[in-house]
Design an enzyme around this catalytic site. Sequence first.
Site, PDB file in Angstrom:
ATOM      1  N   SER A   1      16.487   3.969  18.123  1.00 61.33           N
ATOM      2  CA  SER A   1      16.817   2.866  17.218  1.00 61.33           C
ATOM      3  C   SER A   1      17.651   3.368  16.049  1.00 61.33           C
ATOM      4  O   SER A   1      17.488   4.512  15.603  1.00 61.33           O
ATOM      5  CB  SER A   1      15.502   2.288  16.686  1.00 61.33           C
ATOM      6  OG  SER A   1      15.736   1.405  15.623  1.00 61.33           O
TER       7      SER A   1
ATOM      8  N   TYR B   1       6.668   3.099  12.540  1.00 61.41           N
ATOM      9  CA  TYR B   1       7.463   2.778  13.738  1.00 61.41           C
ATOM     10  C   TYR B   1       8.684   3.699  13.824  1.00 61.41           C
ATOM     11  O   TYR B   1       8.945   4.322  14.858  1.00 61.41           O
ATOM     12  CB  TYR B   1       7.913   1.302  13.718  1.00 61.41           C
ATOM     13  CG  TYR B   1       8.996   1.029  14.736  1.00 61.41           C
ATOM     14  CD1 TYR B   1       8.697   0.986  16.090  1.00 61.41           C
ATOM     15  CD2 TYR B   1      10.337   0.864  14.351  1.00 61.41           C
ATOM     16  CE1 TYR B   1       9.701   0.774  17.035  1.00 61.41           C
ATOM     17  CE2 TYR B   1      11.332   0.652  15.283  1.00 61.41           C
ATOM     18  CZ  TYR B   1      11.011   0.612  16.625  1.00 61.41           C
ATOM     19  OH  TYR B   1      12.007   0.420  17.555  1.00 61.41           O
TER      20      TYR B   1
ATOM     21  N   LYS C   1       9.967   6.919  16.606  1.00 66.21           N
ATOM     22  CA  LYS C   1      11.261   7.097  17.288  1.00 66.21           C
ATOM     23  C   LYS C   1      11.834   8.486  16.977  1.00 66.21           C
ATOM     24  O   LYS C   1      12.379   9.153  17.864  1.00 66.21           O
ATOM     25  CB  LYS C   1      12.244   6.002  16.868  1.00 66.21           C
ATOM     26  CG  LYS C   1      11.857   4.615  17.365  1.00 66.21           C
ATOM     27  CD  LYS C   1      11.931   4.500  18.887  1.00 66.21           C
ATOM     28  CE  LYS C   1      11.432   3.177  19.396  1.00 66.21           C
ATOM     29  NZ  LYS C   1      11.284   3.123  20.858  1.00 66.21           N
TER      30      LYS C   1
HETATM   31  P1  NAD Z   1       9.623  -5.915  23.711  1.00 62.40           P
HETATM   32  O1  NAD Z   1       8.334  -5.890  22.964  1.00 62.40           O
HETATM   33  O2  NAD Z   1      10.204  -7.225  24.077  1.00 62.40           O
HETATM   34  O3  NAD Z   1       9.502  -5.039  25.041  1.00 62.40           O
HETATM   35  C1  NAD Z   1       8.657  -3.904  25.134  1.00 62.40           C
HETATM   36  C2  NAD Z   1       7.831  -4.054  26.400  1.00 62.40           C
HETATM   37  O4  NAD Z   1       6.989  -2.914  26.541  1.00 62.40           O
HETATM   38  C3  NAD Z   1       6.938  -5.296  26.394  1.00 62.40           C
HETATM   39  O5  NAD Z   1       7.153  -6.026  27.582  1.00 62.40           O
HETATM   40  C4  NAD Z   1       5.530  -4.714  26.326  1.00 62.40           C
HETATM   41  O6  NAD Z   1       4.602  -5.546  27.021  1.00 62.40           O
HETATM   42  C5  NAD Z   1       5.704  -3.358  26.966  1.00 62.40           C
HETATM   43  N1  NAD Z   1       4.760  -2.318  26.538  1.00 62.40           N
HETATM   44  C6  NAD Z   1       4.413  -1.975  25.277  1.00 62.40           C
HETATM   45  N2  NAD Z   1       3.558  -0.943  25.292  1.00 62.40           N
HETATM   46  C7  NAD Z   1       3.386  -0.617  26.592  1.00 62.40           C
HETATM   47  C8  NAD Z   1       2.636   0.375  27.253  1.00 62.40           C
HETATM   48  N3  NAD Z   1       1.862   1.228  26.567  1.00 62.40           N
HETATM   49  N4  NAD Z   1       2.674   0.453  28.593  1.00 62.40           N
HETATM   50  C9  NAD Z   1       3.439  -0.426  29.304  1.00 62.40           C
HETATM   51  N5  NAD Z   1       4.171  -1.399  28.738  1.00 62.40           N
HETATM   52  C10 NAD Z   1       4.143  -1.482  27.391  1.00 62.40           C
HETATM   53  O7  NAD Z   1      10.668  -5.059  22.853  1.00 62.40           O
HETATM   54  P2  NAD Z   1      12.237  -4.878  23.042  1.00 62.40           P
HETATM   55  O8  NAD Z   1      12.903  -5.542  21.904  1.00 62.40           O
HETATM   56  O9  NAD Z   1      12.640  -5.210  24.420  1.00 62.40           O
HETATM   57  O10 NAD Z   1      12.344  -3.307  22.792  1.00 62.40           O
HETATM   58  C11 NAD Z   1      12.390  -2.375  23.859  1.00 62.40           C
HETATM   59  C12 NAD Z   1      12.498  -0.975  23.285  1.00 62.40           C
HETATM   60  O11 NAD Z   1      13.652  -0.892  22.460  1.00 62.40           O
HETATM   61  C13 NAD Z   1      11.319  -0.567  22.404  1.00 62.40           C
HETATM   62  O12 NAD Z   1      11.033   0.787  22.650  1.00 62.40           O
HETATM   63  C14 NAD Z   1      11.846  -0.761  21.004  1.00 62.40           C
HETATM   64  O13 NAD Z   1      11.214   0.091  20.073  1.00 62.40           O
HETATM   65  C15 NAD Z   1      13.304  -0.390  21.173  1.00 62.40           C
HETATM   66  N6  NAD Z   1      14.197  -1.020  20.168  1.00 62.40           N
HETATM   67  C16 NAD Z   1      14.154  -2.376  19.985  1.00 62.40           C
HETATM   68  C17 NAD Z   1      14.970  -2.953  19.012  1.00 62.40           C
HETATM   69  C18 NAD Z   1      14.902  -4.423  18.729  1.00 62.40           C
HETATM   70  O14 NAD Z   1      15.272  -4.824  17.620  1.00 62.40           O
HETATM   71  N7  NAD Z   1      14.480  -5.277  19.672  1.00 62.40           N
HETATM   72  C19 NAD Z   1      15.838  -2.142  18.265  1.00 62.40           C
HETATM   73  C20 NAD Z   1      15.870  -0.776  18.501  1.00 62.40           C
HETATM   74  C21 NAD Z   1      15.029  -0.218  19.462  1.00 62.40           C
HETATM   75  C1  WQD Z   2      17.939  -8.502   9.642  1.00 61.33           C
HETATM   76  C2  WQD Z   2      18.414  -8.999   8.267  1.00 61.33           C
HETATM   77  C3  WQD Z   2      16.684  -8.950   6.604  1.00 61.33           C
HETATM   78  C4  WQD Z   2      14.166 -11.961   8.547  1.00 61.33           C
HETATM   79  C5  WQD Z   2      14.611  -4.365  12.445  1.00 61.33           C
HETATM   80  C6  WQD Z   2      13.932  -3.033  12.446  1.00 61.33           C
HETATM   81  C7  WQD Z   2      14.792  -2.020  13.148  1.00 61.33           C
HETATM   82  C8  WQD Z   2      15.220  -2.505  14.523  1.00 61.33           C
HETATM   83  C9  WQD Z   2      15.796  -3.869  14.484  1.00 61.33           C
HETATM   84  C10 WQD Z   2      13.711  -1.687  16.189  1.00 61.33           C
HETATM   85  C11 WQD Z   2      17.897  -8.166   7.110  1.00 61.33           C
HETATM   86  C12 WQD Z   2      17.106 -10.368   6.887  1.00 61.33           C
HETATM   87  C13 WQD Z   2      15.169 -11.073   8.230  1.00 61.33           C
HETATM   88  C14 WQD Z   2      13.996 -13.115   7.745  1.00 61.33           C
HETATM   89  C15 WQD Z   2      15.849 -12.411   6.394  1.00 61.33           C
HETATM   90  N1  WQD Z   2      14.106  -2.597  15.425  1.00 61.33           N
HETATM   91  N2  WQD Z   2      15.997 -11.300   7.170  1.00 61.33           N
HETATM   92  N3  WQD Z   2      14.854 -13.304   6.694  1.00 61.33           N
HETATM   93  O1  WQD Z   2      15.245  -5.220   9.522  1.00 61.33           O
HETATM   94  O2  WQD Z   2      17.663  -4.948  10.270  1.00 61.33           O
HETATM   95  O3  WQD Z   2      15.826  -4.241  11.739  1.00 61.33           O
HETATM   96  O4  WQD Z   2      14.897  -4.764  13.796  1.00 61.33           O
HETATM   97  O5  WQD Z   2      14.054  -0.545  16.264  1.00 61.33           O
HETATM   98  O6  WQD Z   2      14.032  -0.860  13.233  1.00 61.33           O
HETATM   99  O7  WQD Z   2      13.688  -2.650  11.111  1.00 61.33           O
HETATM  100  O8  WQD Z   2      16.194  -6.634  11.414  1.00 61.33           O
HETATM  101  O9  WQD Z   2      16.120  -8.997  12.046  1.00 61.33           O
HETATM  102  O10 WQD Z   2      14.260  -8.069  10.606  1.00 61.33           O
HETATM  103  O11 WQD Z   2      16.525  -8.353   9.622  1.00 61.33           O
HETATM  104  O12 WQD Z   2      16.584 -12.637   5.429  1.00 61.33           O
HETATM  105  O13 WQD Z   2      13.093 -13.948   7.982  1.00 61.33           O
HETATM  106  O14 WQD Z   2      17.871 -10.308   8.065  1.00 61.33           O
HETATM  107  O15 WQD Z   2      16.412  -8.767   5.250  1.00 61.33           O
HETATM  108  O16 WQD Z   2      18.904  -8.151   6.125  1.00 61.33           O
HETATM  109  P1  WQD Z   2      16.237  -5.226  10.590  1.00 61.33           P
HETATM  110  P2  WQD Z   2      15.696  -8.058  10.965  1.00 61.33           P
END
Ligand code: NAD
Ligand code: WQD
Length: 337
Positions: free
Chosen positions: A126, A150, A154
């Site tokens: 991430s 979190y 990572k």
């Molecule tokens: P999500 O929660 O939709 O998907 C994660 C999936 O993993 C879910 O279906 C959940 O049921 C499953 N899961 C969780 N723990 C588990 C376990 N111990 N064993 C088996 N399954 C398990 O999330 P997402 O948005 O699709 O994110 C996927 C990956 O990408 C995550 O590792 C997340 O940290 C990373 N990521 C997400 C974002 C984001 O903003 N969505 C940003 C950067 C990184």
């Molecule tokens: C986006 C912008 C908020 C909600 C997070 C995690 C990051 C990554 C992606 C996993 C920001 C603003 C948000 C609301 C708002 N996840 N906001 N009102 O914080 O950039 O990233 O998700 O790895 O680790 O921190 O994403 O969608 O929460 O916020 O004004 O109700 O929207 O302040 O500027 P963020 P976000």
Amino acid sequence: MQATILVTGGTGFIGSHTAAVLQQAGYRVLILDNLCNSAAGVLDAIAAITGIRPDFVQGDVRDAPLLDSVFASHPIAAVLHFAGLKAVGESTTMPLAYYDNNVHGSVQLLQAMQRAGVRTLVFSSSATVYGDPQKLPLTEDHPRSATNPYGHTKLVVEDILENLYNSQPDWRIARLRYFNPVGAHPSGLMGEAPQGTPNNLMPFVAQVAVGQRDSVKVFGNDYDTPDGTGVRDYIHVMDLAEGHAHALKYCLNAAQDLLTVNLGTGVGYSVLDMIHAFEQASGKAVAYDIVGRRPGDIAACWADTELAFQKLGWRAQKSIQDMCDDAWRWEMHRAAL
Ligand code: NAD
Ligand code: WQD
């Protein structure tokens, strides 16, 4: 037997879209997910979109005997590891659950891969690992830091993968640093389905547009950005899924490698930009209130995308209008379910 790609967390938001893209590219997909943050109905959506229902095992990546049986009974060529917990706020109140799922879960998976002789992995990292940016755009060599548990999980898994690669360089590993994934499958059949109150901006905006919530709280309009609201690099989940297909191909073709790349668009949009784009896509007014800053938020963040292009030949293609149009189509579909 056709080579299989194991997709952990494959019924989740990013994993499900990636599974669909991989199936359409001709891979056989096996999903392992414990359904703690997703539903098995996603498999029907993948089947409707691709014409193929992925194989599915409901289970946990921390379950070593289960992993051994999965590797023993399928010809797995590579693993895409999405499974994990991802809510920043929750990670500060339940840190042990985050270390257990994200770190211990990854170690269990890597050990099972070692036992099975599978050494090709694409890992979901991430942009959170960059902490508060010292300069923009963010290049992959920017110093890393974590401001919450979190983010720290990572960082730790990134380091574990580096240690592993240094100890056994025949691994082929891609660490993909996603920026802000949004949008949905263009069919409207699949998208993000957060449980409870969404933590992220775009699912919240969608729920206001559909009438499920009254207004969006905009967390601060006094940042040093063009309109004062936070700026992020929002990337369409289908672009992200394509990025994974490229990373997988890269790894499968490499003799050995540890690749670390950003998956972003290189462009930042503000909270107000996103609200207005969603209003245009939905034809609905999205009410908002400016409130105080959210603790831990940064002002602005966007990716340098050159390394991903150079290494993978991949660039994001979709606009914020595509992101909002597709998210709205999915929201309409969900409302009708
Ligand atoms: P999500 O929660 O939709 O998907 C994660 C999936 O993993 C879910 O279906 C959940 O049921 C499953 N899961 C969780 N723990 C588990 C376990 N111990 N064993 C088996 N399954 C398990 O999330 P997402 O948005 O699709 O994110 C996927 C990956 O990408 C995550 O590792 C997340 O940290 C990373 N990521 C997400 C974002 C984001 O903003 N969505 C940003 C950067 C990184
Ligand atoms: C986006 C912008 C908020 C909600 C997070 C995690 C990051 C990554 C992606 C996993 C920001 C603003 C948000 C609301 C708002 N996840 N906001 N009102 O914080 O950039 O990233 O998700 O790895 O680790 O921190 O994403 O969608 O929460 O916020 O004004 O109700 O929207 O302040 O500027 P963020 P976000």
